[in-house]
Structures are given as C-alpha cells and as structure tokens.
Design an enzyme around this catalytic site. Structure first.
Site, PDB file in Angstrom:
ATOM      1  N   LEU A 225       1.000  -1.193  -0.162  1.00  0.00           N
ATOM      2  CA  LEU A 225      -0.064  -0.194  -0.078  1.00  0.00           C
ATOM      3  C   LEU A 225       1.040   1.365   0.069  1.00  0.00           C
ATOM      4  CD1 LEU A 225      -3.147  -0.261   0.361  1.00  0.00           C
ATOM      5  CD2 LEU A 225      -2.861   0.280   2.687  1.00  0.00           C
ATOM      6  N   HIS A 226       0.760   1.879  -0.843  1.00  0.00           N
ATOM      7  CA  HIS A 226       1.762   3.229  -0.784  1.00  0.00           C
ATOM      8  C   HIS A 226       1.252   4.585  -1.589  1.00  0.00           C
ATOM      9  CE1 HIS A 226       2.618   1.945  -5.127  1.00  0.00           C
ATOM     10  NE2 HIS A 226       2.888   3.323  -5.232  1.00  0.00           N
TER      11      HIS A 226
END
Ligand code: UD1
Length: 376
Positions: A225-226
């Site tokens: 997740l970024h």
C-alpha cells in the site's frame, strides 16, 4: 481495428539486426523503474549498445533501490543525481535542473524514460527541451483518473515522446485515440521479461518470510500500500487497515516508507488483527512470497500484473486500473470500501487462463531493436 505499428520486419520501426554506435541513456529513480531497467540493461549489453544509466535518487532507501541493482544484476548507475524526496514540484524540478548537464555531457541518441513517476516526467521535459530524441517505455497506459500524479506524468511524457513503446494492445489503442499512433510501437511488457526470469530462478527457492513469521504455504496474503489516495487521508488509511485486519488468514503488509510515515503521523496502528507489518522485500523474495501466498492485496501497478503472471489472485485497492486485462480475465478485482476489500480477498479462485496479454517475456530485446533501428 488498431492502427498499430507492430514490431515486425514489415513495419516502419523494424526489428532488423542490430547495428552498433547507438548511445542510449536511461533515466530511472523509483523502485518499479529499476525492475524495468534490468531487462533493458541486459538487452542493451547483449546488442553491444552503449548504455548510460542515470539514477535520479527519487528512491534512496537501500530496500527500495540498491537491492534491485544487486539482485537483478543491473550495472551501477553512471550518474547519481541524489535528489531525494520532496513535493512534486520540488522533486520534479530538482531532477529537471540536474539533467541538463548530464544530457549535455553524454549526448545520447535516445533518452529512455520509464513508466510514470516524477523522474519520468523530468526526463521527458529535459530531453525535449534539449532536442534529444525521447522514447517512453510503458507508453499508453491510462487510468483516466486525473487525481493521480502518475496519470499526468504518463500523458505528458507520451505526448512529448518521439517514440511511444507500448506494452499492450489496449495501450496502443489509447495512444491512437490521442493521435499518437504514428510514433507508437507495440513491444510487449518488459516487467514480464524480468518476472519470468526471476520466477524460474525462484522455483525451488526458500521463502524466508514463512520461517520468519511462522506462516504456512498458501495460508497467508501479501499486501502493499503506498498510493497517496490510500495513505494520506487518515480515515481512508484506517478503513483499509481495518478491512485487512479482519481476514480469514494472516496478511503480511510489506510496508513502503510512505505508509509507515503516514500511519505514525496520524496515530494509526498498522499491526492489528490479521495484519503483520514487514519491511519491503527484495524482488526475488517478493516473487517467492507471492508464489507461496493465497492472494495479493495492493495498490501498486506492477504487483497487480505480477500476481496475474504468477496466477495468484489479486485485489487492487483502487477505483480503476491501467492493467485492465487482469480484471477482464478474472484474476484481479478492484475494491474500494472495507466491505468490498474483504469480499474480494476471500472470493473463490479465478478460472484458469492461458491468455498472455503482456507478451512472451522478450520485450526488452524488441525495445533495443526498435531504438537501434530508428536512431537518427
Ligand atoms: C513513487 C511514484 C509512484 C510509484 C512508487 C513506487 C511518483 C509521483 N510516484 O511513489 O508512481 O508507484 O514510487 O514505489 O513519482 N521515501 C522514503 N525512502 C525512499 C523513498 C521515499 O522514505 O527511498 C518516503 C518519503 O517520505 C517520501 C515518500 O516515501 O516523501 C514518497 O516517496 P516518492 O518517491 O515521492 O513517492 P512514492 O510514494 O514512492
């Protein structure tokens, strides 16, 4: 019918035997660009093409940068700009300003820009301003989401480029729709090249994550997740983590520095319920971990496609994807709300498929061939 220019001997951009004397300059800066650079560097070396590698320094943590050069056998960069992190304007501007002198010194026949990061856009603007021919690798991808910084980076780079190197038929269609068909070539996806090589080498490889976290094969999920859309709004980040914390199996969150920093800033506990937080993995370890997992949850572009190529079900935490083939073939499901995420991750196994929309793992040699044969 696509008005596509294909990489075949009858096309304008043909794949005739290589000739030497062409100088290629690659500009890379972020993790997914190092993965794409690996097969290009190999193919350039095999063809005897001089290849200058410029690392902008957008990513600088060893686990986001150095390990990719080491594990994928990429030569050390010839130039390192060391720009580091910053707001979009500061980061893009710092790279742009620094590239003038580099291009002037090396005077390449082609500047090759990769993907859709701030490093990509800066390379594109620097090249066209200085009249160096610009090729864009992974051209034509579109999310049609104008809130995404990457969408602007890729659209602007495609329109600046002299040569758009597209990974898929769908990408060629988007380029044609925008009037760019004449400078576009379908070469296939270079990430497929490197993934197949690493997958084959990793076939009997141990998966350190299993022992380290006490996980059983195919009894855990892998997540990354970024994206700003998911990490920067505390309520949004919290609801995603809450969904991941209530799954039917443990989920290993390979946490990008951005999500760690945002969670700390907003007092959000990532390590809860079924979530186990772990540092990002080196590329061969990531491939081995995905192969050993029951599924992937991600907002990364590359990982959705890698999961598909490894035939591991994927849930993408985004409202849209550029890799639409993965969704059409049933191996990727888009999910936004916590309920959608939980339902998608625990869905029944997809229908097996032999489709190969991302090519045969030989895209990089086609890229080099097209560049060599169309150098001015
Ligand atoms: C960038 C790309 C994105 C790509 C992603 C892959 C842009 C606009 N975005 O996003 O398209 O999918 O790389 O990872 O170019 N940080 C570190 N160490 C690093 C690098 C970054 O701690 O080595 C932290 C910093 O707090 C930084 C933040 O991560 O501000 C974001 O880094 P940045 O390079 O701006 O964007 P990414 O989110 O990595």
């Amino acid at each position: 019918m696509l008005p596509s220019t294909r990489c075949d001997p009858s096309s304008a951009w043909n794949c005739a035997p290589y000739h030497r004397g062409v100088k290629l300059l690659s500009v890379v800066g972020a993790r997914p660009q190092f993965v794409k650079l690996a097969p290009i560097a190999n193919a350039a070396a095999a063809a005897g093409v001089e290849h200058v590698i410029v690392h902008t320094g957008q990513h600088y943590d060893p686990m986001l940068s150095d390990v990719f050069f080491r594990d994928l056998g990429i030569p050390d960069p010839d130039v390192h700009l060391g720009v580091g992190s910053g707001s979009h304007g500061v980061q893009t501007g710092a790279i742009l300003g620094a590239l003038d002198a580099v291009f002037d010194e090396h005077r390449p026949d082609w500047v090759l820009a990769y993907g859709d990061t701030n490093s990509t856009l800066a390379a594109a603007v620097a090249a066209v301003k200085m009249h160096f021919p610009l090729a864009h690798l992974e051209a034509g991808l579109r999310s049609f989401n104008r809130r995404m910084p990457e969408e602007h980076n890729r659209v602007l780079t495609d329109h600046a480029a002299d040569l758009c190197l597209a990974p898929t038929e769908v990408a060629m269609g988007h380029l044609a729709d925008e009037g760019l068909a004449q400078r576009s070539v379908l070469v296939g996806d270079v990430m497929t090249d490197v993934l197949y090589q690493v997958r084959d080498a990793a076939a009997d490889r141990e998966v350190p994550l299993l022992g380290e976290l006490g996980l059983a094969r195919h009894e855990f999920y892998v997540a990354t997740l970024h994206r700003a859309e998911n990490t920067d709004d505390p309520a949004r980040l919290d609801s995603i983590v809450e969904a991941l914390a209530g799954l039917d199996r443990p989920l290993v969150l390979l946490a990008h520095p951005r999500v760690v920093a945002k969670a700390a800033e907003h007092g959000i506990d990532l390590n809860r319920g079924t979530v186990r937080v772990h540092a990002p993995l080196a590329y061969p370890d990531l491939v081995a971990a995905v192969l050993a997992s029951a599924g992937v949850v991600t907002d990364s572009g590359g990982l959705q496609k890698e999961a598909f190529l490894l035939r591991v079900p994927c849930t993408t935490v985004r409202p849209e994807t550029e890799w639409v083939e993965t969704v059409a073939l049933g191996w990727n499901v888009l999910a936004q709300t916590a309920d959608e995420i939980r339902a998608a991750v625990t869905r029944p196994a997809p229908v097996p498929t032999d489709e190969a929309p991302y090519g045969d793992g030989d895209a990089a040699s086609r890229v080099i061939s097209v560049l060599v044969n169309s150098a001015r």
